[in-house]
Write a protein that holds these residues in place. Sequence first.
Motif, PDB file in Angstrom:
ATOM      1  N   VAL A 184       0.674  -1.184   0.117  1.00 50.15           N
ATOM      2  CA  VAL A 184      -0.111   0.245   0.610  1.00 50.15           C
ATOM      3  C   VAL A 184       0.700   1.203   0.006  1.00 50.15           C
ATOM      4  N   SER A 185       2.054   1.228   0.132  1.00 49.07           N
ATOM      5  CA  SER A 185       2.663   2.558   1.014  1.00 49.07           C
ATOM      6  C   SER A 185       3.453   3.166  -0.543  1.00 49.07           C
ATOM      7  N   ASN A 186       4.142   1.847  -1.258  1.00 47.06           N
ATOM      8  CA  ASN A 186       4.326   2.364  -2.250  1.00 47.06           C
ATOM      9  C   ASN A 186       4.101   2.487  -3.628  1.00 47.06           C
ATOM     10  N   THR A 187       2.529   1.321  -3.433  1.00 46.75           N
ATOM     11  CA  THR A 187       1.115   2.104  -4.565  1.00 46.75           C
ATOM     12  C   THR A 187       1.587   3.718  -3.714  1.00 46.75           C
ATOM     13  N   LEU A 188       1.084   3.707  -3.313  1.00 44.86           N
ATOM     14  CA  LEU A 188       0.605   5.415  -2.707  1.00 44.86           C
ATOM     15  C   LEU A 188       2.017   6.782  -3.165  1.00 44.86           C
ATOM     16  N   PHE A 189       3.438   5.707  -2.705  1.00 44.57           N
ATOM     17  CA  PHE A 189       4.258   6.559  -2.887  1.00 44.57           C
ATOM     18  C   PHE A 189       4.308   7.402  -4.491  1.00 44.57           C
ATOM     19  N   GLU A 190       3.529   5.683  -5.738  1.00 40.05           N
ATOM     20  CA  GLU A 190       3.914   5.811  -6.701  1.00 40.05           C
ATOM     21  C   GLU A 190       3.158   7.009  -7.452  1.00 40.05           C
ATOM     22  N   ARG A 191       1.606   6.738  -6.901  1.00 39.21           N
ATOM     23  CA  ARG A 191       0.874   7.392  -7.113  1.00 39.21           C
ATOM     24  C   ARG A 191       0.889   9.029  -6.922  1.00 39.21           C
ATOM     25  N   ILE A 192       1.708   9.526  -5.538  1.00 43.62           N
ATOM     26  CA  ILE A 192       1.376  10.641  -5.678  1.00 43.62           C
ATOM     27  C   ILE A 192       2.931  11.434  -6.227  1.00 43.62           C
ATOM     28  N   ASN A 193       4.379  10.618  -6.475  1.00 45.53           N
ATOM     29  CA  ASN A 193       5.029  10.919  -7.480  1.00 45.53           C
ATOM     30  C   ASN A 193       4.729  10.542  -9.077  1.00 45.53           C
ATOM     31  N   LYS A 194       3.631  10.214  -9.586  1.00 45.34           N
ATOM     32  CA  LYS A 194       3.840   9.411 -11.006  1.00 45.34           C
ATOM     33  C   LYS A 194       4.157  11.046 -12.333  1.00 45.34           C
ATOM     34  N   GLY A 195       5.741  10.904 -12.705  1.00 41.56           N
ATOM     35  CA  GLY A 195       5.801  11.730 -13.581  1.00 41.56           C
ATOM     36  C   GLY A 195       7.432  11.859 -13.403  1.00 41.56           C
ATOM     37  N   LYS A 196       7.558  11.582 -11.825  1.00 44.31           N
ATOM     38  CA  LYS A 196       8.615  12.408 -11.421  1.00 44.31           C
ATOM     39  C   LYS A 196      10.115  11.340 -11.092  1.00 44.31           C
ATOM     40  N   LEU A 197       9.339   9.909 -11.662  1.00 48.93           N
ATOM     41  CA  LEU A 197      10.556   8.271 -11.067  1.00 48.93           C
ATOM     42  C   LEU A 197      11.546   8.290 -12.012  1.00 48.93           C
ATOM     43  N   TRP A 198      12.017   7.345 -11.596  1.00 43.53           N
ATOM     44  CA  TRP A 198      13.297   7.571 -13.043  1.00 43.53           C
ATOM     45  C   TRP A 198      11.957   6.458 -14.373  1.00 43.53           C
ATOM     46  N   ASN A 199      11.807   5.484 -13.953  1.00 43.93           N
ATOM     47  CA  ASN A 199      10.382   4.235 -14.866  1.00 43.93           C
ATOM     48  C   ASN A 199       9.786   5.483 -15.777  1.00 43.93           C
ATOM     49  N   ASP A 200       9.209   7.180 -14.982  1.00 44.62           N
ATOM     50  CA  ASP A 200       7.973   7.590 -15.910  1.00 44.62           C
ATOM     51  C   ASP A 200       9.455   8.903 -16.391  1.00 44.62           C
ATOM     52  N   ILE A 201      10.718   8.974 -16.302  1.00 39.63           N
ATOM     53  CA  ILE A 201      11.122   9.888 -17.833  1.00 39.63           C
ATOM     54  C   ILE A 201      12.650   9.693 -18.086  1.00 39.63           C
ATOM     55  N   LYS A 202      12.817   8.057 -17.748  1.00 40.82           N
ATOM     56  CA  LYS A 202      13.968   7.224 -17.630  1.00 40.82           C
ATOM     57  C   LYS A 202      14.280   7.578 -19.625  1.00 40.82           C
ATOM     58  N   ASP A 203      12.700   6.992 -20.291  1.00 41.87           N
ATOM     59  CA  ASP A 203      13.031   7.712 -22.294  1.00 41.87           C
ATOM     60  C   ASP A 203      13.896   8.800 -22.389  1.00 41.87           C
ATOM     61  N   LYS A 204      13.822   9.844 -21.632  1.00 44.36           N
ATOM     62  CA  LYS A 204      14.543  11.258 -22.104  1.00 44.36           C
ATOM     63  C   LYS A 204      15.684  11.185 -21.992  1.00 44.36           C
ATOM     64  N   TYR A 205      16.390  10.711 -21.335  1.00 41.11           N
ATOM     65  CA  TYR A 205      17.740  10.649 -21.362  1.00 41.11           C
ATOM     66  C   TYR A 205      18.618   8.754 -21.152  1.00 41.11           C
ATOM     67  N   GLU A 206      18.390   8.018 -22.273  1.00 44.28           N
ATOM     68  CA  GLU A 206      18.744   7.140 -22.420  1.00 44.28           C
ATOM     69  C   GLU A 206      19.260   7.387 -24.079  1.00 44.28           C
TER      70      GLU A 206
END
Length: 58
Positions: A36-58
């Motif tokens: 639950v805490s991981n899901t909540l953290f990922e929902r709050i930080n959507k668009g800021k995590l590495w999985n969301d922005i890694k396409d811009k930097y690879e």
Amino acid sequence: MSMWATLNRNVFKRTSTFALAIASGTFFFERTFDLVSNTLFERINKGKLWNDIKDKYE
């Protein structure tokens, strides 16, 4: 028969079953809380995590 009497007869009467109930309850609570805490953290930080922005930097 009440639920408390059934719980008392089946779990609390013997120390071994009481310890097993505590250990299994702790394990399942920890896993659920972690999920639950991981899901909540990922929902709050959507668009800021590495999985969301890694396409811009690879």
